[in-house]
Design a protein around this motif. Structure first.
Motif, mmCIF file in Angstrom:
data_model
loop_
_atom_site.group_PDB
_atom_site.id
_atom_site.type_symbol
_atom_site.label_atom_id
_atom_site.label_comp_id
_atom_site.label_asym_id
_atom_site.label_seq_id
_atom_site.Cartn_x
_atom_site.Cartn_y
_atom_site.Cartn_z
ATOM 1 N N GLY A 30 30.267 -26.109 -57.409
ATOM 2 C CA GLY A 30 29.101 -25.391 -56.919
ATOM 3 C C GLY A 30 27.979 -25.260 -57.928
ATOM 4 O O GLY A 30 28.188 -25.340 -59.138
ATOM 5 N N VAL A 31 26.787 -25.046 -57.417
ATOM 6 C CA VAL A 31 25.630 -24.807 -58.266
ATOM 7 C C VAL A 31 25.673 -23.376 -58.797
ATOM 8 O O VAL A 31 25.357 -23.121 -59.946
ATOM 9 C CB VAL A 31 24.321 -25.047 -57.477
ATOM 10 N N GLU A 32 26.097 -22.444 -57.936
ATOM 11 C CA GLU A 32 26.256 -21.057 -58.360
ATOM 12 C C GLU A 32 27.613 -20.561 -57.885
ATOM 13 O O GLU A 32 28.149 -21.059 -56.889
ATOM 14 C CB GLU A 32 25.133 -20.164 -57.829
ATOM 15 N N PRO A 33 28.190 -19.600 -58.578
ATOM 16 C CA PRO A 33 29.502 -19.081 -58.164
ATOM 17 C C PRO A 33 29.432 -18.436 -56.779
ATOM 18 O O PRO A 33 28.451 -17.774 -56.446
ATOM 19 C CB PRO A 33 29.815 -18.024 -59.225
ATOM 20 N N ASP A 34 30.463 -18.629 -55.992
ATOM 21 C CA ASP A 34 30.541 -18.044 -54.660
ATOM 22 C C ASP A 34 31.321 -16.734 -54.762
ATOM 23 O O ASP A 34 32.539 -16.737 -54.912
ATOM 24 C CB ASP A 34 31.230 -19.009 -53.702
ATOM 25 N N LEU A 35 30.630 -15.622 -54.671
ATOM 26 C CA LEU A 35 31.252 -14.312 -54.807
ATOM 27 C C LEU A 35 31.283 -13.541 -53.491
ATOM 28 O O LEU A 35 31.401 -12.322 -53.489
ATOM 29 C CB LEU A 35 30.520 -13.486 -55.877
ATOM 30 N N GLN A 71 21.366 -10.647 -56.320
ATOM 31 C CA GLN A 71 21.323 -11.408 -55.078
ATOM 32 C C GLN A 71 21.745 -12.847 -55.346
ATOM 33 O O GLN A 71 21.251 -13.486 -56.275
ATOM 34 C CB GLN A 71 19.920 -11.373 -54.478
ATOM 35 N N LEU A 72 22.669 -13.341 -54.539
ATOM 36 C CA LEU A 72 23.141 -14.724 -54.622
ATOM 37 C C LEU A 72 22.933 -15.398 -53.279
ATOM 38 O O LEU A 72 22.672 -14.740 -52.274
ATOM 39 C CB LEU A 72 24.619 -14.757 -55.005
ATOM 40 N N GLY A 73 23.118 -16.703 -53.257
ATOM 41 C CA GLY A 73 22.966 -17.456 -52.013
ATOM 42 C C GLY A 73 21.529 -17.511 -51.542
ATOM 43 O O GLY A 73 21.267 -17.613 -50.342
ATOM 44 N N CYS A 74 20.602 -17.440 -52.470
ATOM 45 C CA CYS A 74 19.182 -17.420 -52.116
ATOM 46 C C CYS A 74 18.716 -18.782 -51.614
ATOM 47 O O CYS A 74 19.208 -19.826 -52.039
ATOM 48 C CB CYS A 74 18.345 -17.008 -53.321
ATOM 49 N N SER A 75 17.781 -18.743 -50.702
ATOM 50 C CA SER A 75 17.171 -19.956 -50.152
ATOM 51 C C SER A 75 15.766 -19.597 -49.692
ATOM 52 O O SER A 75 15.326 -18.451 -49.853
ATOM 53 C CB SER A 75 18.005 -20.474 -48.976
ATOM 54 N N ALA A 76 15.087 -20.543 -49.063
ATOM 55 C CA ALA A 76 13.731 -20.282 -48.579
ATOM 56 C C ALA A 76 13.709 -19.130 -47.577
ATOM 57 O O ALA A 76 12.785 -18.317 -47.563
ATOM 58 C CB ALA A 76 13.149 -21.543 -47.956
ATOM 59 N N THR A 77 14.733 -19.026 -46.744
ATOM 60 C CA THR A 77 14.774 -17.962 -45.730
ATOM 61 C C THR A 77 15.706 -16.811 -46.105
ATOM 62 O O THR A 77 15.669 -15.764 -45.481
ATOM 63 C CB THR A 77 15.248 -18.522 -44.384
ATOM 64 N N SER A 81 21.912 -15.098 -47.929
ATOM 65 C CA SER A 81 21.990 -14.400 -49.215
ATOM 66 C C SER A 81 22.855 -13.144 -49.097
ATOM 67 O O SER A 81 23.069 -12.619 -48.003
ATOM 68 C CB SER A 81 20.593 -14.044 -49.723
ATOM 69 N N TYR A 82 23.359 -12.695 -50.215
ATOM 70 C CA TYR A 82 24.187 -11.495 -50.276
ATOM 71 C C TYR A 82 24.042 -10.899 -51.669
ATOM 72 O O TYR A 82 23.530 -11.541 -52.575
ATOM 73 C CB TYR A 82 25.656 -11.821 -49.967
ATOM 74 N N GLN A 83 24.470 -9.649 -51.826
ATOM 75 C CA GLN A 83 24.356 -8.976 -53.108
ATOM 76 C C GLN A 83 25.725 -8.595 -53.642
ATOM 77 O O GLN A 83 26.637 -8.284 -52.870
ATOM 78 C CB GLN A 83 23.513 -7.706 -52.981
ATOM 79 N N VAL A 84 25.848 -8.618 -54.974
ATOM 80 C CA VAL A 84 27.065 -8.155 -55.643
ATOM 81 C C VAL A 84 26.657 -7.196 -56.754
ATOM 82 O O VAL A 84 25.589 -7.327 -57.343
ATOM 83 C CB VAL A 84 27.904 -9.318 -56.224
ATOM 84 N N PHE A 85 27.520 -6.241 -57.026
ATOM 85 C CA PHE A 85 27.302 -5.264 -58.084
ATOM 86 C C PHE A 85 28.480 -5.384 -59.041
ATOM 87 O O PHE A 85 29.604 -5.034 -58.691
ATOM 88 C CB PHE A 85 27.221 -3.855 -57.478
ATOM 89 N N LEU A 86 28.240 -5.909 -60.231
ATOM 90 C CA LEU A 86 29.327 -6.222 -61.167
ATOM 91 C C LEU A 86 29.400 -5.289 -62.371
ATOM 92 O O LEU A 86 30.183 -5.545 -63.282
ATOM 93 C CB LEU A 86 29.185 -7.665 -61.664
ATOM 94 N N ARG A 87 28.652 -4.216 -62.368
ATOM 95 C CA ARG A 87 28.660 -3.300 -63.509
ATOM 96 C C ARG A 87 30.085 -2.865 -63.825
ATOM 97 O O ARG A 87 30.843 -2.479 -62.946
ATOM 98 C CB ARG A 87 27.794 -2.081 -63.191
#
Length: 136
Positions: A30-35, A71-77, A81-87
């Protein structure tokens, strides 16, 4: 980082706090990790297996585990996308080719990774023959 079959992944799993689960993310393709499977209250450690330095450099905010959702899974639309909180989550990166992939980055990116990580190079197995015999 280190060669295949020295126990990096198994050792990393052992670093998970008691009463929590490990989320193992395969980063090989993958280009970015899938979380998307990440659960804040369930996962105490995220293992980014087979990750390479350019993936980390592209996701600085994620790997800093800052006090804000990422925010991950970003695209033009942004329809996927989804958000993760890893603190305060333990993030472990395992790679067979970390040092080689690190050299492909700009000096600025290499310096950022050095300032925000604790590298461990594994050169020999993290297990003994006696423990291997017990698992057979």
């Amino acid at each position: 980082s280190g060669p295949s079959r020295v126990g990096k992944t198994v050792y990393a799993r052992s670093l998970c706090p008691p009463d929590y689960q490990v989320l193992e993310v395969n980063c090989a393709a993958g280009v970015e990790p899938d979380l998307r499977a990440y659960r804040l209250r369930s996962h105490g450690l995220i293992l980014f297996d087979e990750i390479e330095a350019p993936q980390v450099a592209r996701q600085r905010k994620l790997f800093q585990a800052c006090l804000a959702p990422v925010q991950l899974g970003c695209s033009a639309t942004n329809c996927h996308s989804y958000q993760v909180f890893l603190r305060r989550k333990r993030l472990v990166l395992a790679s067979n080719t970390w040092m080689q992939s690190l050299k492909t980055l700009s000096q600025v990116d290499q310096e950022w990774i050095a300032a925000n990580s604790v590298p461990v190079t594994v050169t020999s197995p993290l297990w003994s023959d006696a423990s291997e015999d017990m698992h057979m």
